[in-house]
Design an enzyme around this catalytic site. Sequence first.
Site, PDB file in Angstrom:
ATOM      1  N   PHE A  61      78.545  13.478  18.799  1.00 54.95           N
ATOM      2  CA  PHE A  61      78.084  14.277  17.733  1.00 54.95           C
ATOM      3  C   PHE A  61      78.452  13.596  16.521  1.00 54.95           C
ATOM      4  CE2 PHE A  61      79.064  17.733  14.537  1.00 54.95           C
ATOM      5  CZ  PHE A  61      77.937  18.278  14.707  1.00 54.95           C
ATOM      6  N   ASP A  71      83.538   6.945  14.849  1.00 54.24           N
ATOM      7  CA  ASP A  71      83.485   8.229  14.367  1.00 54.24           C
ATOM      8  C   ASP A  71      84.756   9.009  14.564  1.00 54.24           C
ATOM      9  OD1 ASP A  71      83.282  10.984  13.394  1.00 54.24           O
ATOM     10  OD2 ASP A  71      81.080  10.982  14.164  1.00 54.24           O
ATOM     11  N   LYS A  81      87.478  16.005   8.280  1.00 53.75           N
ATOM     12  CA  LYS A  81      88.125  17.209   8.928  1.00 53.75           C
ATOM     13  C   LYS A  81      89.528  16.983   8.515  1.00 53.75           C
ATOM     14  CE  LYS A  81      84.958  18.769  12.344  1.00 53.75           C
ATOM     15  NZ  LYS A  81      83.839  18.025  12.865  1.00 53.75           N
TER      16      LYS A  81
HETATM   17  C1  LIG Z   1      82.424  17.581  12.591  1.00 54.19           C
HETATM   18  C2  LIG Z   1      82.157  16.202  12.995  1.00 54.19           C
HETATM   19  C3  LIG Z   1      80.965  15.567  12.188  1.00 54.19           C
HETATM   20  C4  LIG Z   1      80.527  16.100  10.976  1.00 54.19           C
HETATM   21  O1  LIG Z   1      81.382  16.696  10.033  1.00 54.19           O
HETATM   22  P1  LIG Z   1      80.973  17.549   9.003  1.00 54.19           P
HETATM   23  O2  LIG Z   1      81.879  17.543   7.967  1.00 54.19           O
HETATM   24  O3  LIG Z   1      80.549  19.145   9.654  1.00 54.19           O
HETATM   25  O4  LIG Z   1      79.722  17.033   8.209  1.00 54.19           O
HETATM   26  C5  LIG Z   1      80.904  14.329  12.524  1.00 54.19           C
HETATM   27  N1  LIG Z   1      81.519  13.637  13.826  1.00 54.19           N
HETATM   28  C6  LIG Z   1      82.384  14.290  14.427  1.00 54.19           C
HETATM   29  C7  LIG Z   1      82.815  13.392  15.547  1.00 54.19           C
HETATM   30  C8  LIG Z   1      82.560  15.692  13.962  1.00 54.19           C
HETATM   31  O5  LIG Z   1      83.480  16.179  14.857  1.00 54.19           O
END
Ligand SMILES: *Cc1c(COP(=O)(O)O)cnc(C)c1O
Length: 394
Positions: free
Chosen positions: A129, A214, A244
């Site tokens: 994701f 990521d 985050k």
């Molecule tokens: C939440 C998340 C995203 C996207 O971040 P947003 O701030 O919602 O755009 C991308 N990668 C990972 C692993 C995430 O948990």
Amino acid sequence: MPKPLMETYSPPDLVFERGEGVFLHERGGEEYLDFISGIAVNSLGHNHPKLVSALKDQADRLWHTSNMFRVPGQIELAEKYCRDSFADRVFFTNSGTEAIEAAIKTARHWHFANGRPDRYRIITFTGAFHGRSYGAINAGGNPKYLEGFGPRMEGFDQVEFGDHQAMRDAVTEETAAILVEPVQGEGGVRALPDVCLRGLRELCDEHGLLLIYDEVQCGAGRTGKMWAHEWAGSARPDIMAVAKGVGGGFPMGACLTTDEAGAHMVVGTHGSTFGGNPLAMAVGNAVYDVMSAPGFLDGVTDIANYLGQQLSGLADRHSDKVEEVRGRGLLLGLKLRDGYVNKTLAKLARDHHLLIGAAGDNVARMAPPLIIEQAHVRQAVETLDAALGELAAE
Ligand SMILES: *Cc1c(COP(=O)(O)O)cnc(C)c1O
């Protein structure tokens, strides 16, 4: 009935008006133990005095200039990120998705600038994701998020989670990069073993690929290291997206690169109006200062081990309903057996005033603030014990 909001979410009938540390307070005063922290965002809990005062001080002075002008807080925070990590360059964003977009553009542009514009494909693992932008849903490859939004974007390949031979076989002359979460969040709270990260690093070196992590969810101290991949020693990335928890609740993210990988992102290649604005940088610096203070991350590891042990005990007691405990550090999940539903467990926990989340693969997800203490863990585990007892097959 006409409603003013798009119905992209279905929140419960519950409104919080105040947060304090590890607790959220509902209108009327009911208290909830927060073990999801805005999905790994309120990393230092709610209403942290250092974050509040950093934001208030900045709010009194200057909110925004855009990147037409230098923002000193960006340089300060970028220096801190680079001082302690693989990185040499930083681009600030407002969100995780934008950090991923910057990472993908940086990887493709690096090959372009090196005379290989044909190398643009990016390989990911199933369950990935990376956010909800058009680029990010194509990178993530989840058919549920792609359906109904036009043709798929060219240039993303996906192989089975953790399958190294498949990853090796998927590399072609057109491959630019490998993009993975060291700990998958949304996809079911699955940690990639350290040996797997080291294998990916070797594969990238062998084929001249860029390795992108990521760490939007698993970074910012959540696993007990500032960045989750640091557990794997030599498996350093070329590019990393974070967000985050780095903002502790203020929307911000960043794309970090080595000197080499970021060298070609020059004037005109990328930009953002809001990215790295003074308010975000004030909070981002305060978050980083707290997390990088001596002993903080060791404390995270200690409490994470305690929570992990308690959850293992819980999983044993409810082995008819819980298949396993997953994750790393304070990003943990209970994988439920077929017939039991993660969202139902989260609702039962909420009825007992404990907030947890749901992730893919029928996992109940926990990402508490990094400042939790043993008493909070005991309270959460007792509540989960009761909720699991009530959880019925459906
Ligand atoms: C939440 C998340 C995203 C996207 O971040 P947003 O701030 O919602 O755009 C991308 N990668 C990972 C692993 C995430 O948990």
